[in-house]
Design an enzyme around this catalytic site. Structure first.
Site, mmCIF file in Angstrom:
data_model
loop_
_atom_site.group_PDB
_atom_site.id
_atom_site.type_symbol
_atom_site.label_atom_id
_atom_site.label_comp_id
_atom_site.label_asym_id
_atom_site.label_seq_id
_atom_site.Cartn_x
_atom_site.Cartn_y
_atom_site.Cartn_z
ATOM 1 N N SER A 29 16.896 -9.525 -80.231
ATOM 2 C CA SER A 29 16.724 -8.733 -79.015
ATOM 3 C C SER A 29 15.447 -9.145 -78.304
ATOM 4 O O SER A 29 14.456 -9.525 -78.940
ATOM 5 C CB SER A 29 16.624 -7.263 -79.417
ATOM 6 O OG SER A 29 16.212 -6.478 -78.323
ATOM 7 N N TYR B 229 12.537 -0.632 -84.743
ATOM 8 C CA TYR B 229 13.760 -1.397 -84.434
ATOM 9 C C TYR B 229 13.387 -2.850 -84.109
ATOM 10 O O TYR B 229 13.952 -3.794 -84.672
ATOM 11 C CB TYR B 229 14.501 -0.753 -83.249
ATOM 12 C CG TYR B 229 15.578 -1.643 -82.678
ATOM 13 C CD1 TYR B 229 16.702 -1.970 -83.425
ATOM 14 C CD2 TYR B 229 15.457 -2.175 -81.391
ATOM 15 C CE1 TYR B 229 17.690 -2.807 -82.900
ATOM 16 C CE2 TYR B 229 16.438 -3.004 -80.859
ATOM 17 C CZ TYR B 229 17.546 -3.322 -81.619
ATOM 18 O OH TYR B 229 18.511 -4.152 -81.105
ATOM 19 N N LYS C 118 14.130 -6.519 -86.215
ATOM 20 C CA LYS C 118 14.739 -7.743 -85.689
ATOM 21 C C LYS C 118 13.832 -8.948 -85.945
ATOM 22 O O LYS C 118 14.298 -10.023 -86.316
ATOM 23 C CB LYS C 118 15.003 -7.596 -84.184
ATOM 24 C CG LYS C 118 16.114 -6.616 -83.854
ATOM 25 C CD LYS C 118 17.461 -7.160 -84.277
ATOM 26 C CE LYS C 118 18.570 -6.155 -84.116
ATOM 27 N NZ LYS C 118 19.842 -6.594 -84.691
#
Ligand code: NAD
Ligand code: UFG
Length: 339
Positions: free
Chosen positions: A127, A151, A155
Site C-alpha cells: 500500500s 496497518y 505492510k
C-alpha cells in the site's frame, strides 16, 4: 494446470476483480478466503461475468499451514497473489495484535508453505500507506518509507521480509505492489466493494449517500493547502489495478528477483472533485458538509507510476468519470452488497 494461480483473499474487493482479469488473461484463479470480509456469493457473480463455471474456492485461513500444504499438494499452483489481510487503519490502531497476526504472520506462513512446495512466484498487496507523509508528490518507489500506523507497518514488515527472502536464495520472483486509492467496480455492476457498517473510505461513503442510505457526506477538512482546501489522493480504478496484477504476474513468471512498484494513475483528485464527478455520473445529489480534519490524514499525495509503465508496460486507462460511473452501477444495482 500450469496456469493455476492461488489468490488468497480472492473473494474480497480487489481480489475478486483480479480473478476476472486473471481469467480473461488465460490464468485459472484458485481462491483461498476465510470470508471474514467477503461473501461466498461473489463466486456466482464471477461465473456470470466469465460466462463459465465459478472459480474453484477453498474456505480457509491463510495462517493455516496444514491447509496450505494440502492446497499446494493437491493443485499444481504456478504462482500466488496474496491479498488476504485486514485493511482498516483505525482498527489496526485499536487492535494491533490481530493486524500483525493476520497480515504479518499470515504472510510468513504463506511464504514458508510456498518455499516447502517449491512455488516461488508471489505478488503481494502492499500500500502507498508505507510512505506515510511523503516529502513530495508524485511519490517514486525510492521515497522513504515511514508508515504512521500498525496497518502500514504490517505492510512494510512483509515487504522487508519478502525482500530478505528473495535475497536469501535463488529462484524467488516477488512483486510488491503499492496501491494508491483503489475505487470503482467491474463495468458489469456484478461485483464491487461493500464495506461492513459505516464506510471509512470516501467512494463507498459517497455511493451510499447518492443511493439514499446516508443523508450526507462529511468532508474531512476544508482548509488543507490544496487548490480547493480538501484532501487530494490518487484514485485508481480497481479494474486497472486488477490488470496491473496480471502484468506483474507475467513479469514475475519471466524474471527472477524482487520488484517494488507503485500502482496509481499519477494524478491527484480532491474530495470535492470526486463528489462532483460522482454527482455527474449518478445524476444524484451528494449533500455534503465540511467537517474537521480526520486525525492522521495526509493533505495530498499521488503516485509516480512511471516505473510500472517502464517495467510492465502497464498504465491506468480509466479516469475519474469511469470510476464513479462503475461505482454507481454496482451500488445502485446492489444497495446491500451481496446480501
Ligand atoms: P478486502 O477486505 O475486500 O479483501 C481481503 C480479503 O481477505 C477478504 O475477502 C477477507 O475475507 C480475506 N481475508 C482476511 N483475512 C484472511 C485470512 N486470515 N485468511 C484468509 N482470507 C482472509 O480488501 P481489499 O480492499 O480487497 O484489499 C486486498 C488487499 O489489498 C489487502 O491486503 C489490503 O491491505 C491491500 N490494500 C487495499 C487497499 C484499499 O484501499 N482497498 C489499498 C492498499 C492495499
Ligand atoms: N474523506 C472524507 N470523508 C469521508 C471519507 C474520506 O472527506 O467520509 C476524505 C479523506 O479525508 C481523504 C480522502 O477522502 O482526504 C480519501 O480518504 P479514504 O479514507 O478514502 O482513503 P485514504 O487515502 O485515507 O486511505 C486509503 C486506504 C488506506 C490506504 C491508503 C493508501 O483506506 O488503507 O488509502 O493509499 F493505506
Amino acid at each position: 494446470m500450469k496456469n493455476c494461480v492461488l489468490v488468497t483473499g480472492g473473494a474480497g474487493y480487489i481480489g475478486s476483480h483480479t480473478c476476472v482479469a486473471l481469467a480473461a488473461a488465460g490464468f485459472e484463479p484458485l481462491i483461498l478466503d476465510n470470508y471474514c470480509n467477503a461473501s461466498p456469493k461473489v463466486l456466482e457473480r464471477l461465473a456470470r461475468i466469465s460466462g463459465g463455471p465459478a472459480p474453484r474456492a477453498i474456505d480457509g485461513d491463510v495462517r493455516d499451514r496444514a491447509l496450505l500444504d494440502r492446497v499446494f499438494a493437491e493443485h499444481s499452483v504456478a504462482a500466488v497473489i496474496h491479498f488476504a489481510g485486514l485493511k482498516a487503519v483505525g482498527d489496526s490502531v485499536a487492535d494491533p495484535l490481530s493486524y500483525y497476526d493476520t497480515n504479518v504472520h499470515g504472510s510468513l506462513v504463506l511464504a514458508a508453505a510456498m518455499r516447502a512446495a517449491g512455488v516461488r512466484t508471489l505478488i503481494f498487496s502492499s500500500s502507498a500507506t508505507v510512505y506515510g507523509e511523503p516529502d513530495h508528490s508524485p511519490i517514486p518507489e525510492s521515497a522513504p518509507t515511514r508508515p504512521a500506523n500498525p496497518y502500514g507497518r504490517s505492510k512494510l514488515m512483509v515487504e522487508e521480509t519478502l525482500g530478505d527472502l528473495c535475497r536469501s536464495e535463488a529462484g524467488w520472483r516477488i512483486a510488491l505492489l503499492r496501491y494508491f486509492n483503489p475505487v470503482g467496480a467491474h463495468e458489469s455492476g456484478l461485483i464491487g466493494e461493500h464495506p461492513q457498517g459505516k464506510p471509512n473510505n470516501l467512494m463507498p461513503f459517497v455511493s451510499q449517500v447518492a443511493v439514499g442510505q446516508r443523508t450526507q457526506l462529511t468532508v474531512h477538512g476544508g482548509d488543507y493547502p490544496t487548490p480547493d482546501g480538501t484532501g487530494v489522493r490518487d484514485y485508481v480504478h480497481v479494474m486497472d489495478l486488477a490488470e496491473g496484477h496480471v502484468a506483474a504476474l507475467r513479469h514475475a513468471l519471466a524474471h527472477e528477483g524482487l520488484l517494488t512498484l507503485n500502482l496509481g494513475t499519477g494524478r491527484g483528485a480532491s474530495v470535492l472533485e470526486v463528489v462532483t464527478a460522482f454527482e455527474r455520473a449518478s445524476g444524484k445529489p451528494v449533500p455534503r458538509t465540511i467537517g474537521p480534519r480526520r486525525p492522521g490524514d495526509v493533505p495530498a499525495y499521488w503516485a509516480d507510476p512511471s516505473a510500472a509503465r517502464a517495467t510492465l508496460g502497464w498504465e491506468a486507462r480509466r479516469g475519474l468519470d469511469d470510476m464513479c460511473a462503475d461505482s454507481w452501477r454496482w451500488q445502485s444495482a446492489n444497495p446491500n452488497g451481496y446480501a
